[in-house]
Enzyme design. Sequence first.
Site, PDB file in Angstrom:
ATOM      1  N   ALA A   8       0.866  -1.154   0.010  1.00 42.36           N
ATOM      2  CA  ALA A   8       0.034   0.031   0.065  1.00 42.36           C
ATOM      3  C   ALA A   8       0.828   1.291   0.088  1.00 42.36           C
ATOM      4  O   ALA A   8       0.190   2.349  -0.286  1.00 42.36           O
ATOM      5  CB  ALA A   8      -0.772   0.114   1.073  1.00 42.36           C
ATOM      6  N   HIS A 314      20.773   6.634 -30.614  1.00 44.38           N
ATOM      7  CA  HIS A 314      21.723   6.667 -31.543  1.00 44.38           C
ATOM      8  C   HIS A 314      22.852   7.219 -30.586  1.00 44.38           C
ATOM      9  O   HIS A 314      22.960   8.202 -29.622  1.00 44.38           O
ATOM     10  CB  HIS A 314      21.543   8.169 -32.398  1.00 44.38           C
ATOM     11  CG  HIS A 314      19.904   8.195 -32.830  1.00 44.38           C
ATOM     12  ND1 HIS A 314      20.056   7.390 -33.953  1.00 44.38           N
ATOM     13  CD2 HIS A 314      18.876   8.826 -32.814  1.00 44.38           C
ATOM     14  CE1 HIS A 314      18.449   7.633 -34.369  1.00 44.38           C
ATOM     15  NE2 HIS A 314      18.041   8.435 -33.396  1.00 44.38           N
TER      16      HIS A 314
END
Length: 399
Positions: A8, A314
């Site tokens: 929780a 890249h």
Amino acid sequence: MQTVVLAAGQGTRMRPLTDERPKPMLPVANRPLVSHTVDGAVAAGASRIVLVVGYESDPIREYFGETHGGVPITYVTQHEQAGTADAVRTAGPELDAEPFVVLNGDALFEQDGLDRLYDGGPAIASVRVDDPTHYGVLDVEEDVVTGIVEKPADPPSNLINAGAYLFPSEARDWLDVPQSERGEHELTDVLERTIDRVDVRPVALGRWLDVGRPWELLEANEWRIEALAESSPGGSFEGSVSDDATIVGPVVVEAGATVREGVTIEGPALIRSGVTVGPNAYVRGTTLIGEGARVGHAVEVKNSVLMSGASVNHLSYVGDSILGRDVNFGAGTVVANLRHDDEPVQLTVKGERVSTGRRKFGVVLGDGAKTGIDSNLNAGVTLSTGATTRPGETVTRDR
């Protein structure tokens, strides 16, 4: 054995990775963190799971549904995170008049240890550590736990509380404990009541990991990816792997993933469904490439976690780092992962700089963060959810 799994909390020490999802749903190898806990409980003999949820609970409910591994699951909501005893008390009405196990949903347990926890009477899971002064330490006499001392300067043993318990059925009546100095209702106070009334045995877990901070998430993935790879020592290639790719060591390529030409992957590594790697990329160390992520041309990824949808397309380097969902690296982005003085890298946790204990650690990027081309990110930098960098920028402080 009925089992309560605590899931929780808000996971504030793991931010920004938990800004938009609960910590138990962070990825560890091929499934969420809490799934490892639930799977371990099912394997150990759980007859029913009561999942205590709260913060951002929908992903947990959607993942598990009504059953998991053939075991029924009940959900209860802790509306205010008022401590672990309060969480178990929330689950109390769902518990039968039988013994029950309580497990933290943000911890990893060695299966043999969980099996021993489930096999017998009242018990507390324990782990031996070299320096127990930062933990709750067990005081043990004749194989019975007689007390727990929190962060003692003079520890009574080197056995620490690992946060997993087998309570007798009567403990349902002992869950209403007063607030601690921290303003929370602590499960350790319930445990003290239990120790005063019945014999509680210490159970050695073996390997165990409390996953509370980003570098521990990295460690969790190292553990479980290595274990997954060991189950397929020759690798597993259900996806598409180019004949021009080089695969060394245990590497799992899931169905729907693509490893293109010129790629080298040195395992252990897990390449999840929908991933594209390459061309001409290099993946090494213990690395998770999450579902739908992209690792492009001339990119090197080392010992890192790339979550679902992350894109490093890249001429970039990612080392010892965690990239959240849908992070995008501009071309030429480089991560530094080592201090020049060789001291452990520090990271900001809840506003304070904290040692990771790791000589090599890179960066933590929240979901949707983006870097401009040719950005440089210094070791120990955190970029918040949705943060950006400018082209050519060197980032030395959190953003």
